[in-house]
Design a protein around this motif. Structure first.
Motif, PDB file in Angstrom:
ATOM      1  N   THR A 302      37.578   5.693  83.500  1.00  0.00           N
ATOM      2  CA  THR A 302      38.914   6.237  83.241  1.00  0.00           C
ATOM      3  C   THR A 302      38.999   6.938  81.893  1.00  0.00           C
ATOM      4  OG1 THR A 302      39.862   4.416  84.529  1.00  0.00           O
ATOM      5  CG2 THR A 302      41.368   5.671  83.136  1.00  0.00           C
ATOM      6  N   LEU A 303      38.523   6.284  80.845  1.00  0.00           N
ATOM      7  CA  LEU A 303      38.695   6.813  79.486  1.00  0.00           C
ATOM      8  C   LEU A 303      37.754   7.968  79.173  1.00  0.00           C
ATOM      9  CD1 LEU A 303      40.310   4.166  79.335  1.00  0.00           C
ATOM     10  CD2 LEU A 303      39.454   3.854  77.027  1.00  0.00           C
ATOM     11  N   SER A 304      36.699   8.130  79.977  1.00  0.00           N
ATOM     12  CA  SER A 304      35.765   9.242  79.740  1.00  0.00           C
ATOM     13  C   SER A 304      35.986  10.395  80.713  1.00  0.00           C
ATOM     14  CB  SER A 304      34.316   8.750  79.864  1.00  0.00           C
ATOM     15  OG  SER A 304      34.031   8.365  81.207  1.00  0.00           O
ATOM     16  N   PHE A 305      37.054  10.331  81.501  1.00  0.00           N
ATOM     17  CA  PHE A 305      37.316  11.357  82.506  1.00  0.00           C
ATOM     18  C   PHE A 305      37.614  12.686  81.815  1.00  0.00           C
ATOM     19  CE2 PHE A 305      40.176  13.203  85.903  1.00  0.00           C
ATOM     20  CZ  PHE A 305      39.137  13.449  86.791  1.00  0.00           C
ATOM     21  N   PRO A 306      36.765  13.702  82.016  1.00  0.00           N
ATOM     22  CA  PRO A 306      36.877  14.945  81.234  1.00  0.00           C
ATOM     23  C   PRO A 306      38.066  15.828  81.601  1.00  0.00           C
ATOM     24  CG  PRO A 306      35.126  15.129  82.854  1.00  0.00           C
ATOM     25  CD  PRO A 306      35.593  13.711  82.908  1.00  0.00           C
ATOM     26  N   LEU A 307      38.769  15.502  82.704  1.00  0.00           N
ATOM     27  CA  LEU A 307      39.934  16.297  83.073  1.00  0.00           C
ATOM     28  C   LEU A 307      41.229  15.739  82.496  1.00  0.00           C
ATOM     29  CD1 LEU A 307      39.118  17.262  86.778  1.00  0.00           C
ATOM     30  CD2 LEU A 307      38.861  18.645  84.708  1.00  0.00           C
ATOM     31  N   LEU A 308      41.113  14.698  81.674  1.00  0.00           N
ATOM     32  CA  LEU A 308      42.274  14.229  80.926  1.00  0.00           C
ATOM     33  C   LEU A 308      42.732  15.324  79.964  1.00  0.00           C
ATOM     34  CD1 LEU A 308      41.252  10.569  79.957  1.00  0.00           C
ATOM     35  CD2 LEU A 308      43.222  11.200  81.359  1.00  0.00           C
ATOM     36  N   ASP A 309      44.022  15.345  79.663  1.00  0.00           N
ATOM     37  CA  ASP A 309      44.531  16.262  78.645  1.00  0.00           C
ATOM     38  C   ASP A 309      43.703  16.101  77.364  1.00  0.00           C
ATOM     39  OD1 ASP A 309      46.978  17.915  77.524  1.00  0.00           O
ATOM     40  OD2 ASP A 309      46.584  16.291  76.102  1.00  0.00           O
ATOM     41  N   GLY A 310      43.407  17.216  76.712  1.00  0.00           N
ATOM     42  CA  GLY A 310      42.517  17.188  75.550  1.00  0.00           C
ATOM     43  C   GLY A 310      42.944  16.203  74.479  1.00  0.00           C
ATOM     44  N   GLU A 311      44.259  16.152  74.196  1.00  0.00           N
ATOM     45  CA  GLU A 311      44.770  15.246  73.171  1.00  0.00           C
ATOM     46  C   GLU A 311      44.589  13.789  73.598  1.00  0.00           C
ATOM     47  OE1 GLU A 311      46.317  14.158  69.553  1.00  0.00           O
ATOM     48  OE2 GLU A 311      45.785  16.177  70.233  1.00  0.00           O
ATOM     49  N   TYR A 312      44.886  13.506  74.866  1.00  0.00           N
ATOM     50  CA  TYR A 312      44.719  12.139  75.366  1.00  0.00           C
ATOM     51  C   TYR A 312      43.249  11.739  75.394  1.00  0.00           C
ATOM     52  CZ  TYR A 312      49.577  11.433  76.732  1.00  0.00           C
ATOM     53  OH  TYR A 312      50.935  11.251  76.706  1.00  0.00           O
ATOM     54  N   PHE A 313      42.386  12.703  75.803  1.00  0.00           N
ATOM     55  CA  PHE A 313      40.959  12.399  75.846  1.00  0.00           C
ATOM     56  C   PHE A 313      40.440  12.024  74.461  1.00  0.00           C
ATOM     57  CE2 PHE A 313      36.529  13.524  75.330  1.00  0.00           C
ATOM     58  CZ  PHE A 313      35.939  12.858  76.398  1.00  0.00           C
ATOM     59  N   LYS A 314      40.826  12.795  73.442  1.00  0.00           N
ATOM     60  CA  LYS A 314      40.363  12.530  72.081  1.00  0.00           C
ATOM     61  C   LYS A 314      40.762  11.124  71.638  1.00  0.00           C
ATOM     62  CE  LYS A 314      38.458  16.522  70.981  1.00  0.00           C
ATOM     63  NZ  LYS A 314      37.003  16.619  70.701  1.00  0.00           N
ATOM     64  N   ARG A 315      41.988  10.737  71.964  1.00  0.00           N
ATOM     65  CA  ARG A 315      42.486   9.428  71.537  1.00  0.00           C
ATOM     66  C   ARG A 315      41.855   8.297  72.344  1.00  0.00           C
ATOM     67  NH1 ARG A 315      48.860   9.963  69.891  1.00  0.00           N
ATOM     68  NH2 ARG A 315      48.688  11.904  68.726  1.00  0.00           N
ATOM     69  N   LEU A 316      41.831   8.460  73.672  1.00  0.00           N
ATOM     70  CA  LEU A 316      41.339   7.380  74.531  1.00  0.00           C
ATOM     71  C   LEU A 316      39.830   7.189  74.419  1.00  0.00           C
ATOM     72  CD1 LEU A 316      43.495   8.052  77.735  1.00  0.00           C
ATOM     73  CD2 LEU A 316      43.802   6.247  76.029  1.00  0.00           C
ATOM     74  N   SER A 317      39.097   8.277  74.206  1.00  0.00           N
ATOM     75  CA  SER A 317      37.632   8.161  74.127  1.00  0.00           C
ATOM     76  C   SER A 317      37.187   7.366  72.903  1.00  0.00           C
ATOM     77  CB  SER A 317      36.981   9.546  74.112  1.00  0.00           C
ATOM     78  OG  SER A 317      37.379  10.288  72.968  1.00  0.00           O
ATOM     79  N   LEU A 318      38.058   7.251  71.895  1.00  0.00           N
ATOM     80  CA  LEU A 318      37.720   6.440  70.720  1.00  0.00           C
ATOM     81  C   LEU A 318      37.575   4.959  71.076  1.00  0.00           C
ATOM     82  CD1 LEU A 318      40.038   8.020  67.990  1.00  0.00           C
ATOM     83  CD2 LEU A 318      37.540   8.137  68.089  1.00  0.00           C
ATOM     84  N   PHE A 319      38.182   4.545  72.201  1.00  0.00           N
ATOM     85  CA  PHE A 319      38.083   3.148  72.623  1.00  0.00           C
ATOM     86  C   PHE A 319      36.849   2.878  73.486  1.00  0.00           C
ATOM     87  CE2 PHE A 319      42.768   3.779  72.228  1.00  0.00           C
ATOM     88  CZ  PHE A 319      42.963   2.924  71.160  1.00  0.00           C
ATOM     89  N   LEU A 320      36.145   3.920  73.891  1.00  0.00           N
ATOM     90  CA  LEU A 320      35.053   3.746  74.844  1.00  0.00           C
ATOM     91  C   LEU A 320      33.920   2.866  74.325  1.00  0.00           C
ATOM     92  CD1 LEU A 320      34.802   7.250  76.515  1.00  0.00           C
ATOM     93  CD2 LEU A 320      35.115   5.075  77.678  1.00  0.00           C
ATOM     94  N   PHE A 321      33.716   2.843  73.004  1.00  0.00           N
ATOM     95  CA  PHE A 321      32.620   2.035  72.493  1.00  0.00           C
ATOM     96  C   PHE A 321      32.845   0.544  72.755  1.00  0.00           C
ATOM     97  CE2 PHE A 321      35.459   1.536  68.952  1.00  0.00           C
ATOM     98  CZ  PHE A 321      35.043   0.410  68.242  1.00  0.00           C
ATOM     99  N   ILE A 322      34.098   0.139  73.018  1.00  0.00           N
ATOM    100  CA  ILE A 322      34.387  -1.276  73.298  1.00  0.00           C
ATOM    101  C   ILE A 322      33.823  -1.689  74.650  1.00  0.00           C
ATOM    102  CG2 ILE A 322      36.221  -3.009  73.536  1.00  0.00           C
ATOM    103  CD1 ILE A 322      37.927  -1.111  71.699  1.00  0.00           C
ATOM    104  N   PRO A 323      34.218  -1.043  75.777  1.00  0.00           N
ATOM    105  CA  PRO A 323      33.577  -1.410  77.047  1.00  0.00           C
ATOM    106  C   PRO A 323      32.082  -1.094  77.081  1.00  0.00           C
ATOM    107  CG  PRO A 323      34.991   0.516  77.338  1.00  0.00           C
ATOM    108  CD  PRO A 323      35.286  -0.041  75.981  1.00  0.00           C
ATOM    109  N   GLN A 324      31.654  -0.090  76.300  1.00  0.00           N
ATOM    110  CA  GLN A 324      30.213   0.188  76.233  1.00  0.00           C
ATOM    111  C   GLN A 324      29.458  -1.015  75.668  1.00  0.00           C
ATOM    112  OE1 GLN A 324      30.068   3.745  73.859  1.00  0.00           O
ATOM    113  NE2 GLN A 324      30.680   5.091  75.521  1.00  0.00           N
TER     114      GLN A 324
END
Length: 470
Positions: A302-324
């Motif tokens: 969900t958080l790495s989905f590249p079709l997310l709005d650019g602003e939302y992607f930038k913010r949400l992708s910062l959390f990806l290292f947690i589930p990683q």
């Protein structure tokens, strides 16, 4: 070597490793924060302004989740016990040091999570996880103007540490500790709290199915009430996410930088590995481990989905290292030695690339020191009172508030009732003195109405005063 000595060796060596990794992360963050006089990033000035307002007025100046600001303010107060007077310099330094400490402290709950899982990680694998957790791209980005995110993520990891421990021990004090950490996350940062609620709903829903509906509704209701109490605007923003989440897709609008591509690829690979482990090792995994893996997989996708709005992607992708990180820990037992070796080599490579990339392109302040000194000249012109406000572009408004000790806003706030609320409206346009010529901020300078009088001009700023009220 007897069993007791062997135990001590196993405990001492990883502890030293975690301390060394944490020290490296702390030094790098100190460098980011103290290499410039002001605080880097678009929102760098927001934190000292909030802290100073608490110290002078007893509450935050802008509605927000307040825990970090009060923590900084109480530390400033504490330092006055050592014959230090409250000053702008002291506030800035405290804000910078607290931010430098935040992410490295994450290693403490991470150590607890790994210990609770009893995964017997190989030494290189564990070092790779520790380094990746505080020195990869996202943790390094969470500095200076993303301080609330950084501290909230520490509380999030503390929650996960206690939450996983509760799955093993079922002791009420552990559950209470987890609830406290969940609350602290909510009191620190809205976005991190929303991510944690999403993660928790995925986990609880997977484990308890229909039985989870009522407890989740209670948790969600209390959480929304908490958000509304401190900042109703953020609650409204949460309900509008469905209409904005795909407004300008990051992929089709050219908003994906090379680090973003790396993050997406890592997330997809780990989601595939996690799904394979979840499918092929059901008998070897405890129920809560299955729930954690499921939550991680959904978050990674969900958080790495590249079709997310650019602003939302930038913010949400910062959390990806947690589930990683959690996925890397959970799948360790179920993957082959070759995959283990490939993973920890990849972690070291990615961490090294992240450090080099972030240090070579470190955040800049939105205004350089010379321009900031020029901005302070306006204090003799713009008087502080409840009917006065300064309008500036986003980022600059915080340093205007810091330098001039006055109310500030952006031009989007200038609606009809705005003109009846304020008698003295000043507009600042900056045309020189950005911290770097390499990249100018993407935020526009405020529009100046025709019936405005220029009251100050310099090499760096034009300042106007509106001569009417609408």
């Amino acid at each position: 070597m007897n069993a007791e000595q062997s135990n001590k060796t196993r405990i001492t060596r990883p502890t030293i490793i975690y301390l060394l990794v944490g020290l490296i992360a702390f030094i790098i963050r100190l460098y980011f924060n103290f290499s410039q006089e002001l605080i880097p990033g678009v929102n760098g000035g927001y934190y000292p302004v909030q802290v100073r307002t608490i110290l002078t007025q007893g509450s935050v100046g802008f509605s927000d989740m307040p825990l970090l600001f009060y923590l900084d303010a109480y530390l400033v107060k504490f330092l006055t016990l050592f014959e230090l007077s409250i000053s702008d310099a002291l506030i800035l330094n405290v804000v910078k040091v607290v931010d430098s400490l935040a992410i490295p402290i994450l290693l403490i709950p991470l150590y607890k999570i790994i210990s609770n899982e009893n995964t017997n990680l190989s030494k290189p694998y564990e070092i790779g996880v520790a380094c990746f957790s505080v020195l990869s791209f996202s943790p390094l980005i969470l500095t200076s103007d993303l301080q609330k995110n950084a501290l909230a993520i520490v509380f999030l990891f503390c929650f996960l540490g206690y939450f996983i421990s509760y799955q093993n021990k079922r002791k009420y004090w552990v559950l209470i500790s987890a609830i406290v950490c969940l609350t602290l996350t909510g009191l620190t940062h809205f976005g991190t709290f929303c991510f944690l609620l999403f993660y928790l709903m995925l986990f609880v829903g997977f484990i308890y199915k229909r039985k989870a509906v009522v407890p989740l509704m209670v948790i969600l209701s209390i959480s929304l009430a908490l958000i509304a109490f401190f900042d109703i605007s953020r609650l409204k923003r949460l309900f509008s996410i469905g209409t904005l989440a795909f407004e300008r897709p990051a992929l089709t609008n050219g908003m994906l930088a090379p680090p973003d591509i790396f993050v997406i690829l890592i997330s997809i690979i780990l989601a595939i590995l996690g799904f394979k482990v979840l499918k092929d090792n059901k008998r070897n995994l405890l129920m809560y481990q299955k729930g954690l893996l499921f939550a991680n997989i959904i978050c990674l996708i969900t958080l790495s989905f590249p079709l997310l709005d650019g602003e939302y992607f930038k913010r949400l992708s910062l959390f990806l290292f947690i589930p990683q990180i959690l996925t890397i820990i959970l799948i360790h037992r179920s993957i082959t030695k070759r995959v283990v070796i490939s993973l920890y080599i990849s972690l070291f490579i990615l961490t090294t690339i992240s450090i080099i990339a972030v240090i070579s392109h470190k955040k800049e302040t939105v205004i350089d020191e010379v321009a900031y000194q020029d901005l302070k000249q306006l204090k003799s012109i713009i008087k502080k009172d409840n009917k006065t406000i300064v309008i500036a572009r986003h980022g600059l408004e915080w340093w205007a508030a810091w330098a001039l000790d006055t109310k500030v806003g952006q031009d989007k706030a200038m609606t009809d009732d705005f003109y009846t609320k304020y008698k003295n409206i000043f507009i600042i346009n900056q045309y020189n003195g950005n911290s770097t010529e390499r990249q100018r901020t993407q935020f526009h300078e405020p529009f100046v109405p025709q019936n405005s009088e220029m009251i100050y001009s310099s090499k760096y700023f034009y300042t106007f005063k509106l001569n009417f009220q609408k």
